[in-house]
Write a protein that holds these residues in place. Structure first.
Motif, mmCIF file in Angstrom:
data_model
loop_
_atom_site.group_PDB
_atom_site.id
_atom_site.type_symbol
_atom_site.label_atom_id
_atom_site.label_comp_id
_atom_site.label_asym_id
_atom_site.label_seq_id
_atom_site.Cartn_x
_atom_site.Cartn_y
_atom_site.Cartn_z
ATOM 1 N N VAL A 65 0.873 -1.182 0.000
ATOM 2 C CA VAL A 65 0.000 0.000 0.000
ATOM 3 C C VAL A 65 0.903 1.223 0.000
ATOM 4 O O VAL A 65 1.696 1.412 0.923
ATOM 5 C CB VAL A 65 -0.941 0.024 1.216
ATOM 6 N N ASP A 66 0.784 2.025 -1.034
ATOM 7 C CA ASP A 66 1.712 3.144 -1.229
ATOM 8 C C ASP A 66 0.952 4.468 -1.246
ATOM 9 O O ASP A 66 0.072 4.680 -2.074
ATOM 10 C CB ASP A 66 2.456 2.955 -2.557
ATOM 11 N N ALA A 67 1.299 5.342 -0.298
ATOM 12 C CA ALA A 67 0.689 6.671 -0.250
ATOM 13 C C ALA A 67 1.515 7.540 0.692
ATOM 14 O O ALA A 67 2.141 7.036 1.632
ATOM 15 C CB ALA A 67 -0.749 6.605 0.227
ATOM 16 N N PRO A 68 1.553 8.851 0.456
ATOM 17 C CA PRO A 68 2.356 9.735 1.318
ATOM 18 C C PRO A 68 1.984 9.669 2.788
ATOM 19 O O PRO A 68 2.832 9.831 3.659
ATOM 20 C CB PRO A 68 2.067 11.125 0.732
ATOM 21 N N GLN A 69 0.691 9.421 3.102
ATOM 22 C CA GLN A 69 0.269 9.430 4.504
ATOM 23 C C GLN A 69 0.821 8.249 5.310
ATOM 24 O O GLN A 69 0.726 8.222 6.543
ATOM 25 C CB GLN A 69 -1.253 9.448 4.637
ATOM 26 N N TYR A 70 1.399 7.267 4.612
ATOM 27 C CA TYR A 70 1.973 6.120 5.323
ATOM 28 C C TYR A 70 3.492 6.226 5.474
ATOM 29 O O TYR A 70 4.113 5.346 6.077
ATOM 30 C CB TYR A 70 1.637 4.818 4.599
ATOM 31 N N LEU A 173 -2.626 -2.720 -3.246
ATOM 32 C CA LEU A 173 -3.979 -2.268 -2.934
ATOM 33 C C LEU A 173 -4.024 -0.753 -2.881
ATOM 34 O O LEU A 173 -3.011 -0.088 -2.632
ATOM 35 C CB LEU A 173 -4.429 -2.848 -1.586
ATOM 36 N N ASP A 174 -5.217 -0.222 -3.087
ATOM 37 C CA ASP A 174 -5.400 1.226 -3.006
ATOM 38 C C ASP A 174 -5.266 1.689 -1.561
ATOM 39 O O ASP A 174 -5.650 0.984 -0.621
ATOM 40 C CB ASP A 174 -6.776 1.621 -3.544
ATOM 41 N N ALA A 175 -4.747 2.885 -1.396
ATOM 42 C CA ALA A 175 -4.586 3.454 -0.062
ATOM 43 C C ALA A 175 -5.914 3.959 0.469
ATOM 44 O O ALA A 175 -6.810 4.342 -0.294
ATOM 45 C CB ALA A 175 -3.575 4.600 -0.107
ATOM 46 N N GLY A 176 -6.033 3.957 1.775
ATOM 47 C CA GLY A 176 -7.200 4.540 2.401
ATOM 48 C C GLY A 176 -7.041 6.047 2.506
ATOM 49 O O GLY A 176 -6.000 6.610 2.143
ATOM 50 N N GLU A 177 -8.050 6.697 3.016
ATOM 51 C CA GLU A 177 -7.994 8.145 3.157
ATOM 52 C C GLU A 177 -7.080 8.532 4.315
ATOM 53 O O GLU A 177 -6.941 7.804 5.302
ATOM 54 C CB GLU A 177 -9.399 8.705 3.414
ATOM 55 N N ASP A 178 -6.462 9.687 4.185
ATOM 56 C CA ASP A 178 -5.630 10.222 5.263
ATOM 57 C C ASP A 178 -6.545 10.639 6.415
ATOM 58 O O ASP A 178 -7.454 11.446 6.251
ATOM 59 C CB ASP A 178 -4.839 11.426 4.740
ATOM 60 N N ALA A 179 -6.299 10.057 7.597
ATOM 61 C CA ALA A 179 -7.142 10.370 8.753
ATOM 62 C C ALA A 179 -7.019 11.831 9.156
ATOM 63 O O ALA A 179 -7.950 12.409 9.729
ATOM 64 C CB ALA A 179 -6.768 9.471 9.933
ATOM 65 N N GLY A 180 -5.883 12.433 8.866
ATOM 66 C CA GLY A 180 -5.690 13.849 9.168
ATOM 67 C C GLY A 180 -5.630 14.167 10.645
ATOM 68 O O GLY A 180 -5.804 15.320 11.050
ATOM 69 N N LEU A 181 -5.361 13.174 11.475
ATOM 70 C CA LEU A 181 -5.345 13.385 12.922
ATOM 71 C C LEU A 181 -3.959 13.709 13.466
ATOM 72 O O LEU A 181 -3.830 14.193 14.587
ATOM 73 C CB LEU A 181 -5.885 12.133 13.636
ATOM 74 N N SER A 182 -2.941 13.422 12.695
ATOM 75 C CA SER A 182 -1.573 13.693 13.150
ATOM 76 C C SER A 182 -0.676 13.905 11.947
ATOM 77 O O SER A 182 -1.003 13.512 10.817
ATOM 78 C CB SER A 182 -1.043 12.526 14.010
ATOM 79 N N SER A 183 0.451 14.530 12.187
ATOM 80 C CA SER A 183 1.434 14.743 11.121
ATOM 81 C C SER A 183 2.816 14.770 11.743
ATOM 82 O O SER A 183 2.990 15.120 12.918
ATOM 83 C CB SER A 183 1.162 16.052 10.368
#
Length: 317
Positions: A65-70, A173-183
């Motif tokens: 699973v590849d996405a910037p939020q991970y 697999l497609d990434a899920g949405e960024d929870a946006g709770l932390s950075s």
């Protein structure tokens, strides 16, 4: 049975403790008789990570699973991803190493799945039956869990690393949405040419008896250089400001199991022993003949560390 192992990554590369977690998964699978082992490779630019996971023997499938939020392995995003995978792919067990990342993620997974987690497993007897330490390692508890999903953190030093030579399939697999709770705002990393403390074959640790940070550097660094060892410390030495926090070995620090552990000026409080008692050979240097460290040491030198450590270092020349 289907088991999911959460691979820990750093800068897109597999962290070695994940190999210990995969080995634990293999033992769980063997106790069940037949089980598939999948590995989650979540991060950003994860092609290399997925390839590393696929090369581990015993892995059936790598879920990429590849996405910037991970990228930073933030618990909020990884947790929601894992819970969704458990529900859609029907996993009966989720395993990760008992590291700072694993201990941050796994309780959240267990809570969202409404199951009880089993922490810091050191031995797997069978599905739902595990051995783990309690009371700072004074007691090894055999515990049972009847949860529909077994959520486990495993102590890396208690399991060998899984072998390489596998050829698992990789499913993207497609990434899920960024929870946006932390950075992640930033990291402050200490750089060293020495071996990594948690996996070093030889560790030299200093305690309160070192007296000062200057003494720690003057006496222990030359000894560690001669041995090619990592440097560690007791909590007392860290609290006194002798060395940084990432040197700490013990119940609230790093758990180590080197071939050789040298404890210099360390009394041997139970909190420290919990982090190094699995070392193959323990050598203690302390002026107090009644220091608890001598009860677990294979070899003990009673005397002034200011004299004994330079002599030992000179003998290694």
């Amino acid at each position: 049975m289907r088991i999911l192992v959460i691979a820990e990554q750093e800068n897109g590369s597999l962290v070695e403790t994940s190999l210990n977690a995969i080995n634990a998964a293999q033992k769980l699978a063997a106790s069940h008789g037949s089980a598939a082992i999948d590995v989650l490779a979540a991060g950003h630019n994860t092609d290399a990570l997925a390839a590393e996971c696929a090369a581990v023997a015993g892995v059936d499938e790598v879920i990429q699973v590849d996405a910037p939020q991970y990228a930073a392995s933030l618990a909020e995003n990884i947790t929601t991803l894992v819970v969704e995978l458990v529900r859609t792919r029907d996993y009966q067990a989720v395993i990760c190493a008992s590291t700072s990342v694993g201990k941050n993620i796994s309780p959240r997974i267990a809570a969202l799945l409404d199951v009880a987690q089993v922490s810091d497993v050191t031995e797997i007897i069978g599905v739902g039956t595990y051995i783990r330490p309690i009371y700072a390692g004074n007691i090894m508890l055999t515990c049972e869990s009847a949860e529909p999903v077994q959520v486990l953190t495993v102590r890396p030093t208690a399991f060998d690393k899984a072998d390489l030579g596998g050829s698992a399939t990789v499913t993207r697999l497609d990434a899920g949405e960024d929870a946006g709770l932390s950075s992640l705002l930033g990291r402050e990393l200490s750089k060293s040419d020495r071996p990594v403390l948690s996996s070093a074959p030889i560790v030299v640790s200093g305690g309160r008896g070192m007296g000062s940070g200057d003494n720690y550097q003057r006496l222990l660094e030359p000894l560690a250089d001669k041995l090619g060892a990592a440097l560690g410390a007791s909590r007392a030495a860290v609290d006194a400001g002798f060395v940084p926090n990432d040197y700490q070995v013990g119940q609230t620090g790093k758990i180590v199991a080197p071939e050789l552990y040298l404890a210099v000026g360390i009394s041997g409080a139970i909190q420290h022993l919990a982090g190094m008692s699995d070392a193959k050979v323990i050598v203690a240097i302390n002026k107090d003949p009644d220091a608890p460290i001598f009860q677990v040491a294979d070899y003990g030198l009673e005397g002034d560390l200011n004299e004994l450590v330079p002599e030992l270092t000179e003998c290694l020349a």
